[in-house]
Design a protein around this motif. Structure first.
Motif, PDB file in Angstrom:
ATOM      1  N   PRO A 192      24.449 117.376 -46.928  1.00  0.00           N
ATOM      2  CA  PRO A 192      23.788 118.925 -47.288  1.00  0.00           C
ATOM      3  C   PRO A 192      22.692 119.720 -45.805  1.00  0.00           C
ATOM      4  CG  PRO A 192      22.514 117.500 -48.690  1.00  0.00           C
ATOM      5  CD  PRO A 192      23.828 116.779 -48.205  1.00  0.00           C
ATOM      6  N   SER A 193      23.059 120.850 -45.597  1.00  0.00           N
ATOM      7  CA  SER A 193      22.702 120.980 -44.728  1.00  0.00           C
ATOM      8  C   SER A 193      20.750 121.080 -44.806  1.00  0.00           C
ATOM      9  CB  SER A 193      22.894 122.580 -44.470  1.00  0.00           C
ATOM     10  OG  SER A 193      21.649 122.988 -43.261  1.00  0.00           O
ATOM     11  N   GLY A 194      20.157 120.163 -43.311  1.00  0.00           N
ATOM     12  CA  GLY A 194      19.364 119.726 -42.862  1.00  0.00           C
ATOM     13  C   GLY A 194      18.590 118.541 -44.152  1.00  0.00           C
ATOM     14  N   GLY A 195      19.977 117.293 -44.698  1.00  0.00           N
ATOM     15  CA  GLY A 195      19.672 116.076 -45.178  1.00  0.00           C
ATOM     16  C   GLY A 195      19.916 115.147 -44.428  1.00  0.00           C
ATOM     17  N   ALA A 196      19.435 114.149 -45.045  1.00  0.00           N
ATOM     18  CA  ALA A 196      20.014 112.632 -43.823  1.00  0.00           C
ATOM     19  C   ALA A 196      20.968 112.428 -45.144  1.00  0.00           C
ATOM     20  CB  ALA A 196      19.161 111.659 -44.164  1.00  0.00           C
ATOM     21  N   ALA A 198      17.821 120.355 -33.128  1.00  0.00           N
ATOM     22  CA  ALA A 198      18.919 120.365 -32.730  1.00  0.00           C
ATOM     23  C   ALA A 198      20.184 119.186 -33.568  1.00  0.00           C
ATOM     24  CB  ALA A 198      19.126 120.844 -31.278  1.00  0.00           C
ATOM     25  N   ARG A 199      19.466 118.045 -33.187  1.00  0.00           N
ATOM     26  CA  ARG A 199      20.173 117.136 -34.055  1.00  0.00           C
ATOM     27  C   ARG A 199      20.333 116.957 -35.259  1.00  0.00           C
ATOM     28  NH1 ARG A 199      16.274 113.609 -32.509  1.00  0.00           N
ATOM     29  NH2 ARG A 199      15.587 112.850 -34.414  1.00  0.00           N
ATOM     30  N   ALA A 200      19.385 117.974 -36.100  1.00  0.00           N
ATOM     31  CA  ALA A 200      19.195 117.848 -37.703  1.00  0.00           C
ATOM     32  C   ALA A 200      20.304 118.400 -38.161  1.00  0.00           C
ATOM     33  CB  ALA A 200      18.483 118.418 -38.444  1.00  0.00           C
ATOM     34  N   GLU A 201      20.890 119.959 -36.682  1.00  0.00           N
ATOM     35  CA  GLU A 201      21.858 120.541 -37.043  1.00  0.00           C
ATOM     36  C   GLU A 201      23.414 120.183 -36.485  1.00  0.00           C
ATOM     37  OE1 GLU A 201      20.034 124.620 -36.094  1.00  0.00           O
ATOM     38  OE2 GLU A 201      21.299 124.500 -34.914  1.00  0.00           O
ATOM     39  N   ALA A 202      23.254 118.724 -35.682  1.00  0.00           N
ATOM     40  CA  ALA A 202      24.471 118.598 -35.209  1.00  0.00           C
ATOM     41  C   ALA A 202      25.485 117.788 -37.117  1.00  0.00           C
ATOM     42  CB  ALA A 202      24.200 117.163 -34.080  1.00  0.00           C
ATOM     43  N   GLU A 203      23.942 116.671 -37.558  1.00  0.00           N
ATOM     44  CA  GLU A 203      24.760 115.926 -38.035  1.00  0.00           C
ATOM     45  C   GLU A 203      24.733 116.368 -39.290  1.00  0.00           C
ATOM     46  OE1 GLU A 203      21.343 111.999 -36.848  1.00  0.00           O
ATOM     47  OE2 GLU A 203      21.118 113.983 -39.094  1.00  0.00           O
ATOM     48  N   ALA A 204      24.159 117.966 -39.692  1.00  0.00           N
ATOM     49  CA  ALA A 204      25.216 118.860 -41.536  1.00  0.00           C
ATOM     50  C   ALA A 204      26.841 119.360 -40.865  1.00  0.00           C
ATOM     51  CB  ALA A 204      24.062 119.853 -40.866  1.00  0.00           C
ATOM     52  N   ASP A 205      26.964 119.040 -39.191  1.00  0.00           N
ATOM     53  CA  ASP A 205      28.299 119.314 -39.393  1.00  0.00           C
ATOM     54  C   ASP A 205      29.278 117.780 -39.441  1.00  0.00           C
ATOM     55  OD1 ASP A 205      27.977 121.783 -36.834  1.00  0.00           O
ATOM     56  OD2 ASP A 205      27.809 121.851 -39.522  1.00  0.00           O
ATOM     57  N   VAL A 206      28.839 116.694 -39.570  1.00  0.00           N
ATOM     58  CA  VAL A 206      29.135 115.438 -39.586  1.00  0.00           C
ATOM     59  C   VAL A 206      30.135 114.610 -41.237  1.00  0.00           C
ATOM     60  CG1 VAL A 206      29.672 112.554 -39.506  1.00  0.00           C
ATOM     61  CG2 VAL A 206      28.366 114.838 -37.340  1.00  0.00           C
TER      62      VAL A 206
END
Length: 462
Positions: free
Chosen positions: A49-53, A27-35
């Motif tokens: 990029p989706s799923g990346g830091a 859930a945290r990774a999906e939220a960061e992908a939209d920032v």
């Protein structure tokens, strides 16, 4: 039902907690992908990029994400130019011309060193060329009268060398015959100059004049070894002059007889592509040299006759030898006229006094003005026209390189070089135009002779 063991309960509890942590991380990774994030160096928002830091940050698995490409509207960064393209055009042209000039300067320096090493041979051969240019028309006339080439060459050479020998003998005879008279008149002239100095407004005393004379006597007495050494050097110079004279005589004889074959052999040393141009420039250079030698002889003879007559009517001794010296020094442009005129004025001063010396100076200047403004333009013409500045610089350079002989041959060398360069320039332009015309018409390009087939008339250099 039997009781469940404790370790199985703990295992189930751990698995459930692990599942919860996995769900939280997803859930945290999906939220960061939209920032939105800022792309490096552009200030433009970009999405991760989706799923990346974050870019450049290490993820949980130790990997590193790729920095996203800038958008299309971002300014493009130009690539570094080639080093050769970064150099200004003027600097590149100067460098290209500079190293070629260095190569030419090095070649000329080596050539001058070689000529200085064999200076006697080089001057003898150049003198032979000048004498051949003077005598070659006579050989042609004798051959047209029906004489064989060998007999015409021998007759011309013998007559030429006999005339030169008679002139030299006549000069020596005149000097020796008038030596005693000249010595007496020189002593009288020195006494007259002494009296003039005493009566002059310069306040010169007799004791000062005697001190000067004593200083000269002491100088001669203390420098006897140097004078003797100069005498030995003079003997060495006389031997070299005799050797050079013999070399010039033999070279003249063979050039008169086989000059055409020598020129054809020289053409075989020229590269095939440059041979047609050199073959056309050679005859024109020879005509220029012939015109220069014949014109200079005529002008020098007129100078010698009129200056000699002026000196004779002014009752100056050694009028005939001085006229011969004027003739010989006339072969050195500008400088020779000054030297021969100064010699005549000095002889008139020490023998006949100040007034006669002034009259001789007037005669010399008048004849030289007529020579410079009437005789040379009319007799020499455009064939050997050289700017006076070029004459002065050439004579000076020739004198520094090869002494008196270099000063004599410097101007004809420049005149011939001017003719050759002018002809080759016109010839090259004509060949370029013919190749361009052949390319437009689709015909065969001009051959080595300058045309598609047979020979052609080469352009005449001005």
């Amino acid at each position: 039902m039997s009781k469940v063991p404790g370790w199985l309960g703990r295992l189930g509890t751990g698995l459930s907690r692990m599942g919860q942590r996995l769900e939280e991380r997803r859930a945290r990774a999906e939220a960061e992908a939209d920032v939105p994030v800022v792309a490096s160096g552009t200030g433009v928002p970009a999405r991760r990029p989706s799923g990346g830091a974050a870019p450049g940050a290490e993820g949980a698995d130790g990997g590193r994400d790729i920095v996203p490409a800038p958008p299309a509207y971002a300014p493009a960064v130009a690539a570094r130019p080639d080093p050769a393209d970064a150099v200004p055009w003027g600097v590149r042209v100067a460098a290209e011309a500079g190293w070629r000039l260095l190569v030419l300067a090095g070649t000329l320096w080596v050539l001058m060193k070689v000529i200085s090493t064999v200076r006697l041979v080089a001057l003898a051969f150049v003198a032979a060329l000048l004498i051949t240019a003077l005598l070659q028309p006579t050989v042609g006339r004798l051959r047209r009268l029906g004489l064989p080439r060998g007999l015409a060459t021998v007759v011309t050479a013998v007559l030429g060398f006999v005339v030169m020998g008679l002139v030299g003998w006549f000069v020596v005879w005149q000097v020796m015959d008038n030596l005693n008279n000249v010595s007496a008149r020189v002593r009288d002239g020195i006494e007259e100059l002494k009296r003039w100095a005493l009566d002059s407004p310069f306040h010169v005393t007799e004791s000062q004049i005697n001190d000067i004379a004593q200083s000269l006597s002491d100088t001669i007495g203390t420098n006897t070894e140097e004078i003797t050494s100069a005498g030995l050097t003079g003997v060495t110079v006389m031997v070299e002059v005799m050797t050079g004279t013999l070399l010039a005589m033999f070279s003249t004889l063979f050039l008169l007889y086989d000059g055409k074959k020598v020129w054809q052999w020289f053409l075989t040393l020229v590269p095939a592509q440059a041979r047609p141009g050199v073959a056309g420039a050679g005859p024109r250079a020879w005509r220029t040299l012939t015109a220069y030698v014949r014109g200079t002889v005529v002008v020098a003879l007129i100078d010698a006759v009129f200056i000699g007559l002026g000196i004779y009517f002014l009752d100056v001794p050694l009028a005939v030898p001085l006229g011969v010296f004027v003739f010989l020094f006339s072969f050195i442009p500008l400088v020779g006229a000054v030297i021969s005129g100064a010699l005549a004025v000095v002889v008139a001063l020490v023998t006949n006094g100040v007034f006669t010396a002034l009259m001789v100076l007037v005669v010399v200047l008048a004849v030289q003005q007529i020579e410079g403004h009437v005789l040379q333009p009319f007799i020499l013409g455009r064939a050997v026209r050289v700017h006076p500045l070029a004459v002065v610089l050439t004579v000076s350079a020739g004198g520094l390189v090869a002494g008196l002989g270099g000063a004599v041959v410097a101007v004809p060398l420049v005149a011939v070089t001017n003719t050759v360069v002018g002809y080759l320039r016109v010839y090259g332009e004509e060949q370029a135009l013919r190749r361009l015309a052949a390319a437009h018409t689709g015909t065969a390009p001009p051959g080595p002779g300058g045309g598609t087939g047979g020979g052609h008339e080469r352009p005449e250099a001005e």
